[in-house]
Design an enzyme around this catalytic site. Sequence first.
Site, PDB file in Angstrom:
ATOM      1  N   HIS A 281      -8.838   5.530  -9.136  1.00  0.00           N
ATOM      2  CA  HIS A 281      -7.428   5.175  -8.996  1.00  0.00           C
ATOM      3  C   HIS A 281      -6.806   5.103 -10.384  1.00  0.00           C
ATOM      4  CE1 HIS A 281      -7.712   3.520  -4.713  1.00  0.00           C
ATOM      5  NE2 HIS A 281      -8.881   4.020  -5.002  1.00  0.00           N
TER       6      HIS A 281
ATOM      7  N   CYS B  15      -1.677   6.104  -4.717  1.00  0.00           N
ATOM      8  CA  CYS B  15      -1.762   4.675  -4.417  1.00  0.00           C
ATOM      9  C   CYS B  15      -0.386   4.173  -3.998  1.00  0.00           C
ATOM     10  CB  CYS B  15      -2.242   3.923  -5.655  1.00  0.00           C
ATOM     11  SG  CYS B  15      -1.834   2.176  -5.613  1.00  0.00           S
ATOM     12  N   GLU B  16      -0.339   3.527  -2.823  1.00  0.00           N
ATOM     13  CA  GLU B  16       0.974   3.099  -2.321  1.00  0.00           C
ATOM     14  C   GLU B  16       1.496   1.859  -3.043  1.00  0.00           C
ATOM     15  OE1 GLU B  16       0.493   2.403   1.844  1.00  0.00           O
ATOM     16  OE2 GLU B  16      -0.135   0.326   1.592  1.00  0.00           O
ATOM     17  N   HIS B  17       0.655   1.229  -3.842  1.00  0.00           N
ATOM     18  CA  HIS B  17       1.108   0.037  -4.556  1.00  0.00           C
ATOM     19  C   HIS B  17       1.682   0.348  -5.933  1.00  0.00           C
ATOM     20  CE1 HIS B  17      -2.141  -1.687  -1.822  1.00  0.00           C
ATOM     21  NE2 HIS B  17      -0.982  -2.071  -1.328  1.00  0.00           N
TER      22      HIS B  17
ATOM     23  N   CYS C  28      -4.118   3.877 -11.295  1.00  0.00           N
ATOM     24  CA  CYS C  28      -3.510   2.569 -11.573  1.00  0.00           C
ATOM     25  C   CYS C  28      -4.542   1.592 -12.116  1.00  0.00           C
ATOM     26  CB  CYS C  28      -2.824   2.010 -10.331  1.00  0.00           C
ATOM     27  SG  CYS C  28      -3.870   1.989  -8.882  1.00  0.00           S
TER      28      CYS C  28
HETATM   29 ZN   LIG Z   1      -2.545   1.007  -7.359  1.00  0.00          ZN
END
Ligand SMILES: [Zn+2]
Length: 221
Positions: A182, A113-115, A184
């Site tokens: 994900h 995940c790029e965030h 995250c």
């Molecule tokens: Zn994320």
Amino acid sequence: MGLENNKEAFDIIGDNHIGTSSETPMRDDAFKLNESEKIRLIKQDVQNIMNTLGLDLTDDSLKGTPNRVAKMFVNEIFGGLDPQKKPKASTFENKYQYGEMLVEKNITVYSTCEHHFLPIVGRAHVAYISNVTVVGLSKMNRIVDYFSKRPQVQERLTMQITDALKKVLETEDVAVVIDATHLCVSSRGVKDVNSSTVTSHFSGQFAQEQTKNEFLKYLEL
Ligand SMILES: [Zn+2]
């Protein structure tokens, strides 16, 4: 986008996993440094993070971590940023004139995940209807893997795989479904361990209800 000075807007985009473009946002000078220069700099950056956290980098267990993480970022989990690593397009003539749908299911997806820079783990299901060319099945895995090895947003990953397959296969008739978890979302934040995210792209004949449903039926098998 004009968000340069709007930190709050950046946070909202990141927190909600909204991607801003189907292209991976990269600078023009992205490959000015070679791989070993990147590894050297990232190693220092990881050292800084660990130092700031108060970790003892003289401990035998932690000593090798900055270099290990730097190599892993550049060569492995973000190796797909480098266009030179893109799988070569070796296609074959469709000699059998096989004009039916070809489906490859359950291709493993390991992305990031790029965030949050945390893993996205899941499965991709890919289909196409052969036009003039066919590809080896392993090529589809390699294309999925190449675009997964980038900081990603699942929607963009789905689009990038679709576009690459269209180009390689010289057809618009491509479908991609990705079902992924994900970390995250599951390991922090809302801590939802049971949810997964499904993204899909249906183009060409797959945009038609009947063809799309045939493909989705194969996924149930
Ligand atoms: Zn994320």
